[in-house]
Design an enzyme around this catalytic site. Structure first.
Site, PDB file in Angstrom:
ATOM      1  N   ASN A   9       0.867  -1.186   0.000  1.00  0.00           N
ATOM      2  CA  ASN A   9       0.000   0.000   0.000  1.00  0.00           C
ATOM      3  C   ASN A   9       0.903   1.236   0.000  1.00  0.00           C
ATOM      4  O   ASN A   9       1.502   1.559   1.021  1.00  0.00           O
ATOM      5  CB  ASN A   9      -0.887  -0.038   1.261  1.00  0.00           C
ATOM      6  CG  ASN A   9      -1.703   1.229   1.425  1.00  0.00           C
ATOM      7  OD1 ASN A   9      -1.825   2.042   0.501  1.00  0.00           O
ATOM      8  ND2 ASN A   9      -2.273   1.408   2.608  1.00  0.00           N
ATOM      9  N   TRP A  10       0.987   1.877  -1.155  1.00  0.00           N
ATOM     10  CA  TRP A  10       1.899   3.021  -1.272  1.00  0.00           C
ATOM     11  C   TRP A  10       1.345   4.280  -0.613  1.00  0.00           C
ATOM     12  O   TRP A  10       2.040   5.276  -0.501  1.00  0.00           O
ATOM     13  CB  TRP A  10       2.198   3.304  -2.750  1.00  0.00           C
ATOM     14  CG  TRP A  10       2.950   2.221  -3.470  1.00  0.00           C
ATOM     15  CD1 TRP A  10       3.341   1.003  -2.984  1.00  0.00           C
ATOM     16  CD2 TRP A  10       3.411   2.264  -4.833  1.00  0.00           C
ATOM     17  NE1 TRP A  10       4.006   0.289  -3.947  1.00  0.00           N
ATOM     18  CE2 TRP A  10       4.059   1.035  -5.096  1.00  0.00           C
ATOM     19  CE3 TRP A  10       3.325   3.207  -5.858  1.00  0.00           C
ATOM     20  CZ2 TRP A  10       4.634   0.739  -6.329  1.00  0.00           C
ATOM     21  CZ3 TRP A  10       3.888   2.912  -7.088  1.00  0.00           C
ATOM     22  CH2 TRP A  10       4.539   1.699  -7.323  1.00  0.00           C
ATOM     23  N   LYS A  11       0.059   4.251  -0.265  1.00  0.00           N
ATOM     24  CA  LYS A  11      -0.613   5.434   0.326  1.00  0.00           C
ATOM     25  C   LYS A  11      -0.405   6.665  -0.558  1.00  0.00           C
ATOM     26  O   LYS A  11      -0.327   6.529  -1.777  1.00  0.00           O
ATOM     27  CB  LYS A  11      -0.125   5.655   1.761  1.00  0.00           C
ATOM     28  CG  LYS A  11      -0.192   4.395   2.616  1.00  0.00           C
ATOM     29  CD  LYS A  11      -0.044   4.677   4.074  1.00  0.00           C
ATOM     30  CE  LYS A  11       0.005   3.360   4.820  1.00  0.00           C
ATOM     31  NZ  LYS A  11      -0.062   3.537   6.260  1.00  0.00           N
ATOM     32  N   HIS A  96      -9.544   0.810   4.843  1.00  0.00           N
ATOM     33  CA  HIS A  96      -8.283   1.044   5.544  1.00  0.00           C
ATOM     34  C   HIS A  96      -8.553   1.973   6.732  1.00  0.00           C
ATOM     35  O   HIS A  96      -9.370   2.888   6.640  1.00  0.00           O
ATOM     36  CB  HIS A  96      -7.256   1.668   4.588  1.00  0.00           C
ATOM     37  CG  HIS A  96      -5.876   1.683   5.160  1.00  0.00           C
ATOM     38  ND1 HIS A  96      -5.475   2.618   6.093  1.00  0.00           N
ATOM     39  CD2 HIS A  96      -4.816   0.856   4.966  1.00  0.00           C
ATOM     40  CE1 HIS A  96      -4.219   2.360   6.431  1.00  0.00           C
ATOM     41  NE2 HIS A  96      -3.802   1.303   5.777  1.00  0.00           N
ATOM     42  N   GLU A  98      -7.029   4.419   7.851  1.00  0.00           N
ATOM     43  CA  GLU A  98      -6.847   5.852   7.570  1.00  0.00           C
ATOM     44  C   GLU A  98      -8.081   6.422   6.889  1.00  0.00           C
ATOM     45  O   GLU A  98      -8.411   7.591   7.069  1.00  0.00           O
ATOM     46  CB  GLU A  98      -5.572   6.054   6.721  1.00  0.00           C
ATOM     47  CG  GLU A  98      -4.322   5.824   7.565  1.00  0.00           C
ATOM     48  CD  GLU A  98      -3.097   5.356   6.801  1.00  0.00           C
ATOM     49  OE1 GLU A  98      -3.091   5.434   5.560  1.00  0.00           O
ATOM     50  OE2 GLU A  98      -2.143   4.900   7.465  1.00  0.00           O
ATOM     51  N   GLU A 168      -5.258  -5.123  10.517  1.00  0.00           N
ATOM     52  CA  GLU A 168      -4.262  -4.086  10.745  1.00  0.00           C
ATOM     53  C   GLU A 168      -4.568  -3.352  12.052  1.00  0.00           C
ATOM     54  O   GLU A 168      -5.426  -2.457  12.079  1.00  0.00           O
ATOM     55  CB  GLU A 168      -4.274  -3.074   9.596  1.00  0.00           C
ATOM     56  CG  GLU A 168      -3.986  -3.684   8.250  1.00  0.00           C
ATOM     57  CD  GLU A 168      -3.447  -2.633   7.279  1.00  0.00           C
ATOM     58  OE1 GLU A 168      -2.335  -2.825   6.788  1.00  0.00           O
ATOM     59  OE2 GLU A 168      -4.128  -1.624   7.056  1.00  0.00           O
ATOM     60  N   GLY A 174       2.366   2.327  10.751  1.00  0.00           N
ATOM     61  CA  GLY A 174       3.271   3.457  10.582  1.00  0.00           C
ATOM     62  C   GLY A 174       3.929   3.910  11.873  1.00  0.00           C
ATOM     63  O   GLY A 174       4.558   4.964  11.929  1.00  0.00           O
ATOM     64  N   SER A 213       3.484  -2.065  10.395  1.00  0.00           N
ATOM     65  CA  SER A 213       4.938  -2.067  10.574  1.00  0.00           C
ATOM     66  C   SER A 213       5.569  -3.429  10.287  1.00  0.00           C
ATOM     67  O   SER A 213       6.513  -3.841  10.964  1.00  0.00           O
ATOM     68  CB  SER A 213       5.314  -1.565  11.980  1.00  0.00           C
ATOM     69  OG  SER A 213       4.849  -0.239  12.152  1.00  0.00           O
ATOM     70  N   GLY A 234       2.871  -1.137   4.298  1.00  0.00           N
ATOM     71  CA  GLY A 234       2.866   0.296   4.001  1.00  0.00           C
ATOM     72  C   GLY A 234       4.270   0.779   3.711  1.00  0.00           C
ATOM     73  O   GLY A 234       4.800   0.605   2.606  1.00  0.00           O
ATOM     74  N   GLY A 235       4.904   1.373   4.718  1.00  0.00           N
ATOM     75  CA  GLY A 235       6.228   1.987   4.549  1.00  0.00           C
ATOM     76  C   GLY A 235       7.242   1.125   3.813  1.00  0.00           C
ATOM     77  O   GLY A 235       7.932   1.603   2.903  1.00  0.00           O
TER      78      GLY A 235
HETATM   79  C1  PEP Z   1      -0.812   0.073   6.097  1.00  0.00           C
HETATM   80  O1  PEP Z   1      -1.147   1.231   6.242  1.00  0.00           O
HETATM   81  O2  PEP Z   1      -1.523  -0.669   5.401  1.00  0.00           O
HETATM   82  C2  PEP Z   1       0.398  -0.378   6.783  1.00  0.00           C
HETATM   83  C3  PEP Z   1       0.459  -1.614   7.142  1.00  0.00           C
HETATM   84  O3  PEP Z   1       1.379   0.550   7.017  1.00  0.00           O
HETATM   85  P1  PEP Z   1       2.830   0.308   7.703  1.00  0.00           P
HETATM   86  O4  PEP Z   1       3.363  -0.967   7.120  1.00  0.00           O
HETATM   87  O5  PEP Z   1       3.636   1.506   7.272  1.00  0.00           O
HETATM   88  O6  PEP Z   1       2.601   0.234   9.157  1.00  0.00           O
END
Ligand code: PEP
Length: 250
Positions: A9-11, A96, A98, A168, A174, A213, A234-235
């Site tokens: 997920n590049w957001k 998600h 967010e 999640e 994040g 994470s 994500g990251g």
């Molecule tokens: C996400 O937002 O889907 C996610 C898992 O982010 P991160 O890996 O950066 O915690």
């Protein structure tokens, strides 16, 4: 048999040019990943068409990060499921945290989105998870059960077969904090049980991803758990090397 999947997920990151470059870097490394592991990337809307071109002929699937709860028409700023399919998507992330937290996405809206996405041929990557307050109050099982029941229990078995679930925990997204493998496994097992209560044996075939994470250093331990079938990343998905290292962690 359910499939292992690693989805990135590049957001709201990268320009179009940077996104195409990242997609090409993932394609270049994707041959290292065994066919038993599916790879999906979810760039921003603006990147979908050129990224679809960049991953053409590869094993990588294309996902959006959201889609509209309406079919078409006067909904300024929205992007429909049909548009996503025409741009080359096979998947869309929905629900998600967010989107739930910052854009007021409710379970009722998610029912519409999930149904429309499936009706147009997309597989939803449906996200659930508790926030820190809910975890500390010991309500995480209830919160996640409710999210599953409110949205996925409205589906037919045929529709449910298209769904990928992502657990999640909001407190792990994040933040650098990861759920322990034990914490993740117990809630994944709970999710599978809740799905089984409505859909029976189909629950065994549903891919349930962990997100929060997840990185090359912790993916192996998480993916070794019996009910964790991969990750929503994500990251770490913004670096091709890390993303592929995670996909090699089964
Ligand atoms: C996400 O937002 O889907 C996610 C898992 O982010 P991160 O890996 O950066 O915690």
């Amino acid at each position: 048999m359910r499939k292992n999947i690693v989805a990135g997920n590049w957001k709201m990151n990268t320009t179009v040019a940077e996104g195409v470059e990242l997609a090409k870097a993932v394609v270049a490394k994707s041959s290292e990943v065994p066919a038993s592991t599916g790879l999906i990337i979810a760039p921003p809307f603006t990147h979908l068409v050129p990224v679809a071109e960049a991953i053409k002929g590869s094993v990588i699937g294309l996902s959006a990060q959201n889609c509209a709860d309406k079919e078409k028409g006067a909904y300024t700023g929205e992007v429909s499921a049909d548009m996503l399919v025409s741009a080359g998507c096979a998947y869309t992330i929905l629900g998600h945290s967010e989107r739930r937290q910052y854009y007021g996405e409710t379970d009722a809206k998610l029912v519409e989105k999930v149904k429309l996405a499936i009706a147009h041929g997309l597989s939803p990557i449906f996200c659930v998870g508790e926030n820190l307050e809910e975890r500390e109050a010991g309500r995480h099982f209830d919160v996640v059960t409710e999210q599953i029941k409110n949205v996925l229990y409205t589906l037919s078995a045929e529709e449910m077969a298209k769904v990928i679930i992502a657990y999640e925990p909001v407190w792990a997204i994040g933040t650098g904090k990861t759920a322990t493998a034990g914490q993740a496994q117990e809630i994944h097992a709970c999710i599978r049980k809740v799905v089984a209560e409505k859909f029976g044996e189909l629950a065994e075939d549903i891919t349930i991803l962990y997100g929060g994470s997840c990185k090359p250093s912790n993916a192996k331990e998480l993916f070794a758990c019996p009910d964790i079938d991969g990750g929503l990343i994500g990251g770490a998905a913004l670096k091709a090397d890390d993303f592929i290292a995670i996909a090699l962690s089964f």
